[in-house]
Design a protein around this motif. Structure first.
Motif, PDB file in Angstrom:
ATOM      1  N   SER A   1       0.966  -1.206   0.015  1.00 16.61           N
ATOM      2  CA  SER A   1      -0.016   0.006  -0.127  1.00 16.61           C
ATOM      3  C   SER A   1       1.004   1.372  -0.028  1.00 16.61           C
ATOM      4  O   SER A   1       0.497   2.285  -0.613  1.00 16.61           O
ATOM      5  N   ILE A   2       2.014   1.053   0.352  1.00 16.26           N
ATOM      6  CA  ILE A   2       3.010   2.162   0.523  1.00 16.26           C
ATOM      7  C   ILE A   2       3.208   2.947  -0.816  1.00 16.26           C
ATOM      8  O   ILE A   2       3.333   4.010  -1.074  1.00 16.26           O
ATOM      9  N   SER A   3       3.357   1.662  -1.656  1.00 16.42           N
ATOM     10  CA  SER A   3       3.581   2.007  -3.201  1.00 16.42           C
ATOM     11  C   SER A   3       2.451   2.650  -3.741  1.00 16.42           C
ATOM     12  O   SER A   3       2.714   3.701  -4.654  1.00 16.42           O
ATOM     13  N   LEU A   4       1.412   2.598  -3.481  1.00 13.72           N
ATOM     14  CA  LEU A   4       0.083   3.056  -3.894  1.00 13.72           C
ATOM     15  C   LEU A   4       0.016   4.736  -3.394  1.00 13.72           C
ATOM     16  O   LEU A   4      -0.343   5.706  -4.218  1.00 13.72           O
ATOM     17  N   ILE A   5       0.483   4.872  -2.222  1.00 17.65           N
ATOM     18  CA  ILE A   5       0.636   6.202  -1.730  1.00 17.65           C
ATOM     19  C   ILE A   5       1.483   7.114  -2.386  1.00 17.65           C
ATOM     20  O   ILE A   5       1.284   8.236  -2.720  1.00 17.65           O
ATOM     21  N   VAL A   6       2.682   6.418  -2.616  1.00 19.27           N
ATOM     22  CA  VAL A   6       3.633   6.971  -3.337  1.00 19.27           C
ATOM     23  C   VAL A   6       3.079   7.641  -4.730  1.00 19.27           C
ATOM     24  O   VAL A   6       3.456   8.408  -5.372  1.00 19.27           O
ATOM     25  N   GLY A   7       2.534   6.414  -5.217  1.00 21.08           N
ATOM     26  CA  GLY A   7       1.813   6.748  -6.740  1.00 21.08           C
ATOM     27  C   GLY A   7       0.846   7.838  -6.486  1.00 21.08           C
ATOM     28  O   GLY A   7       0.522   8.613  -7.587  1.00 21.08           O
ATOM     29  N   GLY A   8      -0.053   7.996  -5.669  1.00 23.12           N
ATOM     30  CA  GLY A   8      -0.926   8.874  -5.514  1.00 23.12           C
ATOM     31  C   GLY A   8      -0.241  10.279  -5.405  1.00 23.12           C
ATOM     32  O   GLY A   8      -0.743  11.417  -5.769  1.00 23.12           O
ATOM     33  N   ILE A   9       0.810  10.436  -4.500  1.00 23.23           N
ATOM     34  CA  ILE A   9       1.742  11.715  -4.492  1.00 23.23           C
ATOM     35  C   ILE A   9       2.217  12.128  -5.922  1.00 23.23           C
ATOM     36  O   ILE A   9       2.156  13.632  -6.226  1.00 23.23           O
ATOM     37  N   GLY A  10       2.381  11.222  -6.586  1.00 24.42           N
ATOM     38  CA  GLY A  10       2.996  11.558  -8.138  1.00 24.42           C
ATOM     39  C   GLY A  10       1.655  11.861  -8.714  1.00 24.42           C
ATOM     40  O   GLY A  10       1.923  12.962  -9.507  1.00 24.42           O
ATOM     41  N   ILE A  11       0.670  11.479  -8.607  1.00 25.59           N
ATOM     42  CA  ILE A  11      -0.534  11.975  -9.534  1.00 25.59           C
ATOM     43  C   ILE A  11      -0.796  13.345  -9.133  1.00 25.59           C
ATOM     44  O   ILE A  11      -0.933  14.315  -9.779  1.00 25.59           O
ATOM     45  N   MET A  12      -0.677  13.654  -7.938  1.00 23.70           N
ATOM     46  CA  MET A  12      -0.967  15.057  -7.322  1.00 23.70           C
ATOM     47  C   MET A  12      -0.021  16.042  -7.604  1.00 23.70           C
ATOM     48  O   MET A  12      -0.344  17.357  -8.273  1.00 23.70           O
ATOM     49  N   ASN A  13       1.365  15.727  -7.782  1.00 19.23           N
ATOM     50  CA  ASN A  13       2.247  16.568  -8.201  1.00 19.23           C
ATOM     51  C   ASN A  13       2.426  16.764  -9.834  1.00 19.23           C
ATOM     52  O   ASN A  13       2.466  17.952 -10.321  1.00 19.23           O
ATOM     53  N   ILE A  14       2.059  15.728 -10.474  1.00 21.95           N
ATOM     54  CA  ILE A  14       2.159  15.911 -12.064  1.00 21.95           C
ATOM     55  C   ILE A  14       0.775  16.804 -12.338  1.00 21.95           C
ATOM     56  O   ILE A  14       0.849  17.674 -13.328  1.00 21.95           O
ATOM     57  N   LEU A  15      -0.401  16.570 -11.553  1.00 17.84           N
ATOM     58  CA  LEU A  15      -1.510  17.195 -12.051  1.00 17.84           C
ATOM     59  C   LEU A  15      -1.395  18.735 -11.555  1.00 17.84           C
ATOM     60  O   LEU A  15      -1.959  19.616 -12.245  1.00 17.84           O
ATOM     61  N   LEU A  16      -0.670  19.048 -10.557  1.00 20.71           N
ATOM     62  CA  LEU A  16      -0.241  20.255 -10.215  1.00 20.71           C
ATOM     63  C   LEU A  16       0.537  21.319 -11.297  1.00 20.71           C
ATOM     64  O   LEU A  16       0.206  22.239 -11.730  1.00 20.71           O
ATOM     65  N   VAL A  17       1.384  20.295 -11.821  1.00 27.71           N
ATOM     66  CA  VAL A  17       2.163  20.770 -13.150  1.00 27.71           C
ATOM     67  C   VAL A  17       1.396  21.163 -14.178  1.00 27.71           C
ATOM     68  O   VAL A  17       1.406  22.069 -15.019  1.00 27.71           O
ATOM     69  N   SER A  18       0.296  20.188 -14.285  1.00 30.74           N
ATOM     70  CA  SER A  18      -0.535  20.427 -15.444  1.00 30.74           C
ATOM     71  C   SER A  18      -1.520  21.409 -15.477  1.00 30.74           C
ATOM     72  O   SER A  18      -1.860  21.973 -16.549  1.00 30.74           O
ATOM     73  N   VAL A  19      -1.937  21.685 -14.197  1.00 29.49           N
ATOM     74  CA  VAL A  19      -2.857  23.045 -14.311  1.00 29.49           C
ATOM     75  C   VAL A  19      -2.166  24.091 -14.381  1.00 29.49           C
ATOM     76  O   VAL A  19      -2.571  25.184 -15.073  1.00 29.49           O
ATOM     77  N   THR A  20      -0.878  24.296 -13.924  1.00 30.30           N
ATOM     78  CA  THR A  20      -0.230  25.414 -14.102  1.00 30.30           C
ATOM     79  C   THR A  20       0.145  25.541 -15.659  1.00 30.30           C
ATOM     80  O   THR A  20      -0.035  26.681 -16.330  1.00 30.30           O
ATOM     81  N   GLU A  21       0.396  24.481 -16.398  1.00 28.71           N
ATOM     82  CA  GLU A  21       0.749  24.541 -17.892  1.00 28.71           C
ATOM     83  C   GLU A  21      -0.832  24.947 -18.540  1.00 28.71           C
ATOM     84  O   GLU A  21      -0.740  25.385 -19.843  1.00 28.71           O
ATOM     85  N   ARG A  22      -1.930  24.430 -18.121  1.00 29.52           N
ATOM     86  CA  ARG A  22      -3.195  24.577 -18.846  1.00 29.52           C
ATOM     87  C   ARG A  22      -4.073  25.954 -18.105  1.00 29.52           C
ATOM     88  O   ARG A  22      -5.388  25.742 -18.389  1.00 29.52           O
ATOM     89  N   THR A  23      -3.306  26.588 -17.623  1.00 32.39           N
ATOM     90  CA  THR A  23      -4.126  27.813 -16.800  1.00 32.39           C
ATOM     91  C   THR A  23      -4.698  28.505 -17.976  1.00 32.39           C
ATOM     92  O   THR A  23      -6.052  28.992 -17.705  1.00 32.39           O
ATOM     93  N   ARG A  24      -4.201  28.920 -18.901  1.00 32.76           N
ATOM     94  CA  ARG A  24      -4.869  29.563 -20.091  1.00 32.76           C
ATOM     95  C   ARG A  24      -6.183  28.922 -20.456  1.00 32.76           C
ATOM     96  O   ARG A  24      -7.207  29.426 -20.757  1.00 32.76           O
ATOM     97  N   GLU A  25      -6.050  27.531 -20.773  1.00 29.34           N
ATOM     98  CA  GLU A  25      -7.095  26.707 -21.117  1.00 29.34           C
ATOM     99  C   GLU A  25      -8.319  26.971 -20.175  1.00 29.34           C
ATOM    100  O   GLU A  25      -9.428  26.914 -20.705  1.00 29.34           O
ATOM    101  N   ILE A  26      -7.926  26.768 -19.034  1.00 28.35           N
ATOM    102  CA  ILE A  26      -9.017  26.841 -17.937  1.00 28.35           C
ATOM    103  C   ILE A  26      -9.507  28.125 -17.954  1.00 28.35           C
ATOM    104  O   ILE A  26     -10.944  28.182 -17.834  1.00 28.35           O
ATOM    105  N   GLY A  27      -8.897  29.300 -18.308  1.00 27.79           N
ATOM    106  CA  GLY A  27      -9.428  30.503 -18.446  1.00 27.79           C
ATOM    107  C   GLY A  27     -10.620  30.548 -19.461  1.00 27.79           C
ATOM    108  O   GLY A  27     -11.434  31.369 -19.458  1.00 27.79           O
TER     109      GLY A  27
END
Length: 434
Positions: free
Chosen positions: A317-343
Motif C-alpha cells: 500500500s505504501i507504493s500506492l500512496i507514493v503513486g498518489g503523491i505522484g498523481i498530485m504533483n504531476i496534476l499540479l504541473v498540468s494545472v499550471t501549464e493549462r491555466t490559459r485553457e482553464i481561463g
C-alpha cells in the motif's frame, strides 16, 4: 459526460505524462495483488496442515504419577482405558466420535530392508477422526478388530524406506516384532505436524491385534513395590523379582472429535468431567490425565498468518500512496501549464464545479488505468512466483475488486487538491497567463 470527454482528451494530449503518472499506481497495485496472493496462499497452506490435525479434535493423554515422593512426567501413568472412551461416547452430548491408540516403537522388516517406526494399535474410528484416508488398498474393518487379524496399513515414509519409492506394497507381508503382518493399505501422505514430527512415519494395526499379538498389553512405566502399588485393585501385587503386572484395556492416547468446531470448548469440559468421575478423582487431587485442545494451535497459526498477510499488504500500500503523491504533483504541473485553457473554459460559461470535475475525473481515470494494468501484472507475477519458487498462492476476487476500488480512491484523494486549485483560478488572470 462532457467532463469525462475533456479528461480523456487531456490524457490523450499528454500520453507521456499520463504514463508516468500511472506508473506509481501500476506498481502499487501489482505489488499488492502479488503479495496478498502469496500471503493468502501461505495462510491457506498452514490452515490445511492444521486442518489435517483436526480443528474439532481433543487429545487426551495420561497424566503423571508419584512414587516415593518423586513425580514422573506426563504420560508416565497408565490411566487411560478403553472403557473411558465408551463412557465419553455415552455421556458427553458435545462429542461426535472418539478413538483410542496404543503405540510403541518397533522394527518393520521386509526382506533385507528394515525401518524403526511407530506401531499404533487403533480403534476403527481413528482414521475418520484424524481425517486420514487410505490411498491404496483398504482400511481396517470390524472383522479385523474382532478377529485380531494380523493386518497393517503403512504410512508413506515407511513404504519409501521398506519397499522403495513408487512401490505398492499392498498384499505383501512384513515382520513387526517378528510377527508376520499382511499389508492391506497405504495411507495418503499427511506431511509434518506443526511441531516437525513426520506423521507418515507410522504403521496402523487393529487394537486387538496390537494388544494380543504384537505390542502386548500396557504396563506401568514406573517401578512399583508392595507399599506403593497403585494398581493393586487391577492385578496381583509385584513379585519379588520386580516383574510389573500387565494391564489389559489400557491405551496411550484418546482422540475425541467434537460435533463442530464451535463445540470444542463444551466437549473439553464434558470430557474432563466424565474422566474425573470415571477415574474417581477427588477435588484436592490432580487429574491423572490431560485434555489438550488442538484448536489453540490453529488459532495461533491463523493469527500469525493474518499478521504476516497484513504486513505484506501494508508494504504494498505504501507504493500506492507514493503513486498518489505522484498523481498530485504531476496534476499540479498540468494545472499550471493549462491555466490559459482553464481561463478560456470559464470565459465561455464553464463553472468552477465543471473545472473541478474535469481534473478530478482525469486523476481517477489515470489511477484506474494504472490500477487495471497493475491487477493484470500482479496476477501474472503471482503465477510466476508460484511456478518458479514453488510457493502456494491464492488469488481472491474480493482483493482484486478492493485493489481496483482503492486505486480509484487514491486518484480521487490525491487529485482533489490540484482539481480544486484549478477551479479556484480567476478567469481574467487565467486568460492573461502566458
Amino acid at each position: 459526460m462532457m467532463a469525462v470527454g475533456a479528461a480523456l482528451r487531456a490524457i490523450g494530449r499528454n500520453k507521456r505524462r499520463a504514463a508516468l503518472t500511472m506508473l506509481g499506481v501500476f506498481i502499487g497495485v501489482a505489488a499488492l495483488i502479488a503479495m496478498v496472493a502469496v500471503g493468502e496462499g501461505a495462510r491457506s497452506a498452514v490452515a490445511t496442515q492444521i486442518q489435517s490435525l483436526g480443528t474439532d479434535m481433543l487429545v487426551v493423554l495420561p497424566g503423571s504419577i508419584r512414587t516415593n515422593g518423586v513425580r514422573s512426567g506426563n504420560g508416565s501413568a497408565s490411566s487411560l482405558r478403553v472403557a473411558d472412551v465408551a463412557a465419553i461416547l455415552e455421556q458427553d452430548s458435545a462429542v461426535a466420535n472418539a478413538s483410542y491408540v496404543a503405540r510403541q516403537n518397533a522394527q518393520v522388516v521386509n526382506g533385507h530392508q528394515n525401518w524403526s517406526t511407530s506401531i499404533q494399535g487403533v480403534s476403527l474410528s481413528y482414521l475418520t477422526i484424524r481425517s486420514w484416508s487410505v490411498m491404496a488398498g483398504r482400511s481396517l474393518t470390524e472383522e479385523d478388530e474382532q478377529e485380531g487379524n494380523p493386518v497393517c496399513i503403512l504410512g508413506q515414509t515407511v513404504v519409501n524406506n521398506v519397499f522403495g519409492d513408487f512401490s505398492n506394497p499392498v498384499g505383501a507381508t512384513v515382520l513387526i516384532k517378528n510377527v508376520p503382518m499382511t499389508v492391506i493399505g497405504v495411507l495418503s501422505p499427511k506431511g509434518h505436524s506443526p511441531t516437525g514430527q513426520d506423521q507418515d512415519d507410522v504403521v496402523i494395526i487393529p487394537f486387538s491385534t496390537a494388544q494380543e499379538r504384537v505390542l502386548g498389553v500396557t504396563s506401568p512405566s514406573s517401578s512399583q513395590t508392595l507399599l506403593n502399588n497403585i494398581y493393586a485393585t487391577i492385578g496381583p501385587p509385584p513379585n519379588p523379582f520386580g516383574i510389573q503386572p500387565k494391564l489389559e484395556g489400557f491405551v496411550n492416547t484418546i482422540y475425541v472429535q467434537a460435533r463442530s468446531s464451535a463445540q470444542v470448548k463444551t466437549a473439553l469440559a464434558q470430557v474432563t468431567r466424565t474422566l474425573e468421575i470415571k477415574h474417581r478423582m477427588k477435588a484436592a487431587q490432580t487429574d491423572d490425565f490431560i485434555v489438550r485442545d488442538i484448536t489453540e494451535i490453529a488459532e495461533v497459526a491463523e493469527q500469525s498468518s493474518r499478521a504476516m498477510e497484513l504486513l505484506l499488504a501494508a508494504i504494498a500500500s505504501i507504493s500506492l500512496i507514493v503513486g498518489g503523491i505522484g498523481i498530485m504533483n504531476i496534476l499540479l504541473v498540468s494545472v499550471t501549464e493549462r491555466t490559459r485553457e482553464i481561463g478560456i473554459r470559464m470565459a465561455i460559461g464553464a463553472r468552477r464545479i465543471h473545472v473541478l470535475m474535469q481534473f478530478l475525473i482525469e486523476a481517477m481515470l489515470i489511477s484506474l488505468i494504472g490500477g487495471s494494468a497493475g491487477i493484470v501484472a500482479g496476477i501474472a507475477a503471482s503465477e510466476i512466483i508460484s511456478s518458479v519458487a514453488g510457493w502456494p498462492i491464492l488469488l481472491r476476487t474480493d482483493v482484486i475488486v478492493l485493489a481496483f476500488v482503492f486505486s480509484a480512491a487514491v486518484g480521487m484523494f490525491f487529485g482533489y487538491y490540484p482539481a480544486r486549485q484549478a477551479s479556484q483560478l480567476n478567469p481574467i488572470d487565467a486568460l492573461r497567463y502566458e
